[in-house]
Every structure is written in C-alpha cells, then in structure tokens.
Design an enzyme around this catalytic site. Structure first.
Site, short mmCIF file in Angstrom:
data_model
loop_
_atom_site.label_atom_id
_atom_site.label_comp_id
_atom_site.label_asym_id
_atom_site.label_seq_id
_atom_site.Cartn_x
_atom_site.Cartn_y
_atom_site.Cartn_z
N ARG A 1 0.81 -1.10 -0.27
CA ARG A 1 0.06 -0.02 0.00
C ARG A 1 0.86 1.22 0.00
O ARG A 1 2.14 1.15 0.08
CB ARG A 1 -0.91 -0.01 1.22
CG ARG A 1 -0.18 0.20 2.60
CD ARG A 1 -1.36 0.04 3.41
NE ARG A 1 -0.73 0.45 4.87
CZ ARG A 1 -1.43 0.70 6.13
NH1 ARG A 1 -2.42 0.08 6.17
NH2 ARG A 1 -0.91 0.86 7.24
N ASN B 1 -4.88 8.01 4.63
CA ASN B 1 -4.67 7.09 5.91
C ASN B 1 -3.36 7.02 6.18
O ASN B 1 -2.38 6.68 5.32
CB ASN B 1 -5.25 5.68 5.63
CG ASN B 1 -5.40 4.82 6.86
OD1 ASN B 1 -6.02 4.97 7.50
ND2 ASN B 1 -4.30 3.91 6.78
N GLU B 2 -2.92 7.24 7.50
CA GLU B 2 -1.65 7.39 8.08
C GLU B 2 -0.70 7.70 7.02
O GLU B 2 0.24 6.92 6.85
CB GLU B 2 -1.48 5.70 8.33
CG GLU B 2 -2.16 5.19 9.55
CD GLU B 2 -1.86 3.94 9.97
OE1 GLU B 2 -2.10 3.68 11.16
OE2 GLU B 2 -1.36 3.10 9.31
N GLU C 1 -7.68 4.42 15.67
CA GLU C 1 -7.12 3.04 15.67
C GLU C 1 -6.48 2.59 16.92
O GLU C 1 -5.66 3.33 17.37
CB GLU C 1 -6.36 2.60 14.20
CG GLU C 1 -6.71 2.73 13.06
CD GLU C 1 -5.89 2.07 12.04
OE1 GLU C 1 -4.86 1.57 12.23
OE2 GLU C 1 -6.16 2.61 10.88
N TRP D 1 2.15 -7.09 12.68
CA TRP D 1 3.34 -6.78 12.24
C TRP D 1 4.50 -6.51 13.16
O TRP D 1 5.61 -6.11 12.66
CB TRP D 1 2.96 -5.18 11.74
CG TRP D 1 2.26 -4.20 12.57
CD1 TRP D 1 0.79 -4.18 12.47
CD2 TRP D 1 2.62 -3.53 13.43
NE1 TRP D 1 0.36 -3.33 13.60
CE2 TRP D 1 1.59 -3.02 14.27
CE3 TRP D 1 4.05 -3.37 14.12
CZ2 TRP D 1 1.87 -1.86 15.19
CZ3 TRP D 1 3.97 -2.32 15.05
CH2 TRP D 1 2.87 -1.60 15.56
N GLU E 1 -3.10 -8.44 6.85
CA GLU E 1 -3.54 -7.98 8.28
C GLU E 1 -4.41 -9.06 8.85
O GLU E 1 -5.27 -8.85 9.59
CB GLU E 1 -4.16 -6.72 8.04
CG GLU E 1 -3.08 -5.55 7.90
CD GLU E 1 -3.64 -4.06 8.12
OE1 GLU E 1 -2.99 -3.46 8.91
OE2 GLU E 1 -4.51 -3.63 7.15
N LYS E 2 -4.49 -10.35 7.94
CA LYS E 2 -5.77 -11.30 8.44
C LYS E 2 -5.34 -11.75 10.10
O LYS E 2 -6.15 -12.23 10.51
CB LYS E 2 -5.55 -12.30 7.61
CG LYS E 2 -4.44 -13.21 7.50
CD LYS E 2 -4.57 -14.36 6.37
CE LYS E 2 -3.20 -15.19 6.09
NZ LYS E 2 -2.17 -13.99 5.47
N HIS F 1 -4.47 -9.64 12.35
CA HIS F 1 -4.30 -8.50 13.17
C HIS F 1 -5.82 -8.61 13.91
O HIS F 1 -6.66 -8.94 13.43
CB HIS F 1 -4.48 -7.27 12.49
CG HIS F 1 -4.52 -5.93 12.97
ND1 HIS F 1 -5.21 -5.42 13.96
CD2 HIS F 1 -3.18 -4.95 13.22
CE1 HIS F 1 -4.85 -4.36 14.49
NE2 HIS F 1 -3.77 -4.23 14.18
#
Length: 665
Positions: free
Chosen positions: A114, A152-153, A311, A319, A359-360, A362
């Site tokens: 990303r 985002n971020e 968040e 991560w 991110e599964k 997370h």
C-alpha cells in the site's frame, strides 16, 4: 474554543475501521446487527476501496458503498468516510509507473502493498484530488456522513521519497525557505567538503552518497517531507471543504514514540480535529506507560481539546516480530486509558477480522472465532462502559507539569557523525515521563513554543535543535516561577544544525549558569557513579558552573571525578536544573521527586499503589471524573466517588480491572 466533532455523534464515540468490500452481503447485514449489539456509533469506511470503487480507469461502482452507508444510517451508526486514496489501484501504477516512490539508493517501491505513490508527483495529486471530489460530491448529503477521513496514516510506509518529483518539490521548498542560493549555502555550511551550490537546480535530496550526507540537508529534507505530506492532505481537504463545508475533516496521525518523521505539531492547525492511531508494543511489560505518553502527546497536538482514537487493537497485531495476545482486561484498560488522557472516541482496526491479506492475523472487534470469544465479550463490555461514561465527553485534562517534545530535535539528535550513537530521543522522553507516571502526576506533552506559563514543572529532554525563540520561551517559564529541568545534549545547535559557539549547552548556557568545555561520551557498558550512589551511563561532560550555580551532584569516578553531574540555578521566581548524564531509573526517580517537591506539584491522587494508573478529567462547570486503571495482579481500594462503570466489587477495583468515578463537586 473546542474543535468541531463528528456530526451527530453523542457521548464517547465507539467503533472502528470497517471494510465491507471484503465481505458478501449476508455478512454485511450481520455486521450492522452486531454493531448495534456492541454499542458501535462510528465507523471508518472506504479507506482502501479505490480499486473496488474504480475497477478500471473512469469506470465506477458505488453500489456496494451506497448500500452499506444506507444500512449504517438506518441503524443510527455514523461514518467517518475516507477519500479512498490511501493506496492507488494496480491499474494506475501500471499505467503510470513513474508515480512509484524511490528510496535513497534509487530502489523503486513497487505496488503489491500500500501507499505506492510519490506524494509530490503532480499527476498523483491530480488523480487523488479527482477521486476525493467524486467521493465528496456523491455523499455530501448522506445521513451517515459525520466526518471525512483523508487518506490514511500519511507517511506511514513512505515518509521520504527520493524520486525526481521529490527532488523538484524539495528545491521549491528550499527556495521558499531561503529565498536565495547564497542563503542556502550559509544555512547548510556548504563551504565544508566543497558542497557549495551555484543554483537551486544543483540541489538533490540526500540520496545515498559515498559518506555522510550534509547534516543540514538531511534535517531540511525531513522538514520538507513532513511538509509535503501535509501539502497533500491540504489539497484533498480543500476539496472536501469546498463541497461539504459543514463536515469536519481529519486524518489519522501516528503519535507515539515510534513514529519519527512527521512534525505533527506543525500539522495541527490544518486538521478540524485530531485523530490518532496507537498500538502497544508486545515486548514491553510497561507498554501502558508508553500508551499514556502517546495519549498525552496527542492531547498536546490537539491543544488540549478532546481527540479521536482512530485505531488501536483489541488484542494482537500482525506486524511485530512476536505478536502477543492481550491479557484479560488489558483491552479495556488500554481503551479507557486513552479516554482518561483526553480521547472522546475509541475506535479500532478493525471491526471484523480479515480472512485474507497481510492483516488477517491482526485482531479485531469481531474475531475469526466469532461472538463466543473473550474478545467479543470485551467489545460488548467496552461499548456499555463508554455509554455509561458519556457525560465525560468534552471535559479536559489539566496538568501542572509539561514535558517538551520536539520533532526536529528527534531528527537532529539521531543524525550520523555525532558524539555517541547512544544519545537518542524518544526513549529519554519516555524515561522522564515514566518517572512522573509512577508518581501519579498528570503531564502535558507540548512543543517548545507552547505557552509554558501555567506549569509548575517543565522538563526539557535532549532539545538538541533549539531556536532563540524557544530558548527564550523556556527561560521565561523559569523566570516566572517554574522549576525547569534541561537534560544533556540540549541547546547545542540552532535550527540550521550549526553549533552554538562559546561552550555547550549553547542556547541554555545563561539560563543554566553552566559552560561545558567538552563532551565526555562513555563507551558501551561503561558506567559512572555519582556522590549519592546513583549510577549513570552513556554521557558526561566537563562542566564549569558560573557563580551562583549550585552543584547538586558530582561524579565520583571516571575521568571527570569531582566534576558536576547535576546543577541548579535560581532564576527569577523559579529555577533551572541541568542533568549532564543519563541516570538509571532509580536515580531519575529520586531526582524527579526532588523536582516535584520544589515545584509544589501534587499527584492526581495520594496513596495509590505502584502500577495503578489514575487520571482526572474536569469540566468547566466543576464536575470531575477519576479513572482508575489497575495494571497489577492484586485488587486495590476504590477512592471516593460514584462508580459509573468498572470491574469492581467490595469497595475494590479488581486485579487487572478498571473503574471510572464521578467525583463529588
């Protein structure tokens, strides 16, 4: 004046990132029902949805997003709607590979993750602005829309781009900052190593070089990079303000001791409200202390106003090297700690745990195992707890102590070719903060330019890059009656990273009444002893105190035996202390106690056991609320007050539990 708030959101907002594009319709229907059960009131939608919304250039599919926004609105759940620009779709970078960012060594960062874009590329800006406008125009009047979530971020994965587009933007930034190439040469000290420039066209980003790049070039590139990300935010925000002037706009910052490259104090004025993402570190047994520091820093960037926790995690993240599951009660304490330190919204990444993608693993509010889980039960419990303390919304945290935080000093102190690689920044701020946290003292974390007049104690750790104005501001606090502590490697250089000549600590020499002749960096593992038995490492200095400067502690061994380690000087109505070494935790705690006594600072609550966090929020009408977060394995007594919510019984807060009390007026 309090900043705007998400439209139509009452009480403490609750929810998280929601990615309906990952799920079939039946799951989306279930999601809305379960959100209502959990007490969710606000979700972020559309953050990574560009490829779904525009699957091919100029072809759009908004049907799925229309449907879920309608369902959320019908359920009374508000939406922080994203601009969908956080990551370009594959077709865009395939069509325009020249938009891909580059590292200092020329490595191209390809799509597949990303944020694979050059933030300074005019063509990228054109695409992102167009997508933002399309989102704004389509959903400007949607009843679910409460807040705009820009990108985002920003800068999370690519804080610095070294491409040709970045080089051109950097030159423009430098010309705006310095005006002439002669001024640039003077600021960068280019007489050294034959680096003199004859025009701005010769200047490059600090790409990989045979040896150390020019330090001021590095510092200015860090400033430029932070500013360029902000320029991108402004470009998208301006479209949203044009189309939907009634809807507040923000982006999720990453205020913590681990996010280095964005100067968020310089961003604050461009955000309608401050939102933050924060994640604890699995390896740190005192992660809740770093959480408190980051929350106080977020409140500092917000100017004391309430802010959005956009968040955090219900349990493990994906991560870190070893992703630890949160212990029983930890999720609830972490969430309420953010509220205790000023958040009026508690949100997670994410609502439903992903079945695929990076991110599964997370954690999420609704985990892979479904609703018969401790995580889900905690999700529901937290929703009820936040509803019970809705009256806290809009109240503030008040502190008598300030810690100064400065991003340029962080960037500057950790540049190459310095006296010691062991002199670092955020860990020292955290060490001083922890000493105050352990003594149950409320702390504001502020920029060096902030109004310091209301504080009794001001702690200034490693303020390496110090302007004349900031030095004068800190000195004025001492003159007005504050106790000020300045630590080693502060005041050393001006804003151009030029050493302040005449003896260290440069900008603070007169305030502190000391002149350091030479640094005395210690080797790895080397320690020194002070005359009270304290142990220090990393750093020492050959100091000459001026007349009237008290030597509080001296070194008793090493090359500087007998020389000052801690000094104090009376200044106006206050005092200025200098700490010329890195103390161990016990010694730093003892020094902190002495400073608190001198400054007349009281704890939030007396008699609180170690490991129990207490924080107070206060309203303008005199009401106040006490948060008690028990990070220990033993129950603790409840203080006076009416319990609004908590894990309590028999007049005690459970081991690992929490309580929020309305105090008596």
């Amino acid at each position: 004046m309090t900043n705007p708030w998400p439209l139509g959101v009452d009480g403490i907002a609750y929810g998280g990132d929601y990615n309906p594009e990952q799920w079939p319709l039946a799951t989306r229907v279930e999601d809305v029902e379960l959100m209502q059960q959990a007490g969710v009131t606000l979700v972020s939608v559309g953050i990574f949805s560009w490829a779904q919304l525009e699957p091919r250039p100029g072809e759009y599919d908004f049907g799925w997003l229309d449907d879920i926004l309608d369902r959320l609105a019908a359920a009374g759940i508000k939406v922080a709607l994203a601009t969908a620009t956080a990551s370009p779709p594959p077709w865009l970078t395939r069509k325009h590979p020249e938009l891909l960012p580059e590292l200092a060594d020329g490595t191209v960062l390809h799509p597949g993750g990303r944020q694979a874009y050059r933030v300074a590329a005019p063509l990228w800006r054109e695409y992102a602005v167009a997508m933002t406008r399309r989102m704004a125009e389509r959903y400007r009047a949607h009843p679910a829309l409460a807040l705009w979530h820009v990108d985002n971020e920003l800068g999370c994965h690519v804080p610095h781009d070294f491409s040709d587009d970045a080089a051109a933007a950097f030159r423009r930034w430098l010309e705006s900052r310095y005006g002439t190439v002669e001024a640039l040469n003077a600021a960068w000290g280019t007489a050294f190593w034959s680096q003199r420039y004859d025009s701005f066209d010769e200047v490059l980003p600090p790409r990989s070089a045979p040896t150390y790049p020019n330090p001021t070039q590095q510092l200015d590139f860090a400033r430029y990079s932070s500013d360029e990300l902000l320029v991108h935010y402004r470009a998208l925000r301006d479209v949203l303000r044009e189309v939907t002037p009634h809807v507040p706009t923000t982006t999720n910052l990453m205020l913590s001791t681990g996010t280095k490259w964005m100067d968020y104090f310089s961003w604050a004025g461009d955000l309608d409200l401050i939102a933050n993402d924060h994640y604890t570190r699995a390896h740190d047994p005192l992660a809740h202390v770093e959480l408190a520091l980051s929350a106080d820093l977020t409140r500092g960037v917000a100017g004391g106003d309430p802010w959005v926790l956009m968040e955090h995690s219900t349990s493990a993240v994906n991560w870190q090297p070893r992703n630890r599951t949160k212990r029983p009660g930890e999720m609830l304490r972490h969430s309420l700690a953010h509220v205790a330190h000023g958040a009026d919204a508690v949100m997670y990444f994410q609502w439903r745990q992903s079945a695929a993608g990076a991110e599964k693993y997370h954690s999420a509010m609704l985990p892979h195992a479904g609703t018969d889980t401790d995580v889900w039960r905690s999700t529901v419990e937290l929703g009820a707890a936040l509803k019970a303390i809705g009256e806290v919304k809009g109240s503030r945290v008040r502190s008598d102590v300030a810690i100064v935080w400065d991003y340029p000093s962080w960037w500057g102190v950790e540049l190459d070719s310095h006296p010691s690689t062991d002199v670092t920044y955020p860990d020292r701020v955290l060490a001083h903060y922890r000493a105050l946290w352990e003594r149950h003292v409320s702390v504001d974390v502020v920029a060096p330019s902030a109004d310091l007049s209301r504080y009794r104690l001001v702690v200034v750790p490693t303020l390496y890059v110090t302007s004349d104005a900031d030095a004068a501001n800190i000195a004025a606090a001492a003159a007005a009656g504050a106790t000020v502590l300045v630590t080693y490697f502060s005041g050393i250089v001006d804003e151009h990273d030029h050493v302040r000549l005449g003896g260290y600590p440069g900008a603070f020499r007169d305030l502190l009444g000391v002149r350091t002749e030479e640094f005395w960096a210690l080797q790895e593992g080397e320690t020194l002893t002070l005359d009270d038995g304290s142990v220090a490492d990393v750093w020492s200095e050959r100091i000459h105190p001026a007349d009237g400067t008290e030597v509080v502690r001296t070194f008793v061994d090493g090359d500087l035996a007998g020389g000052p380690a801690v000094t104090r000087r009376a200044v106006g109505e206050g005092s200025a202390w200098y700490l010329a070494t890195r103390l161990d935790d016990a010694a730093l705690g003892a020094l902190t106690e002495a400073l608190l006594v001198e400054a007349g600072v009281e704890p939030v609550l007396s008699g609180v056991p170690a490991g129990v966090e207490v924080a107070r929020r206060q309203a303008d009408d005199g009401r106040s609320w006490l948060f008690v977060l028990n990070h220990t394995d033993a129950p603790v007594d409840l203080p006076p007050g009416e319990v609004l919510t908590g894990r309590t019984s028999g007049g005690q807060v459970h081991a690992g539990g929490y309580a929020v009390l309305r105090e008596q007026v």
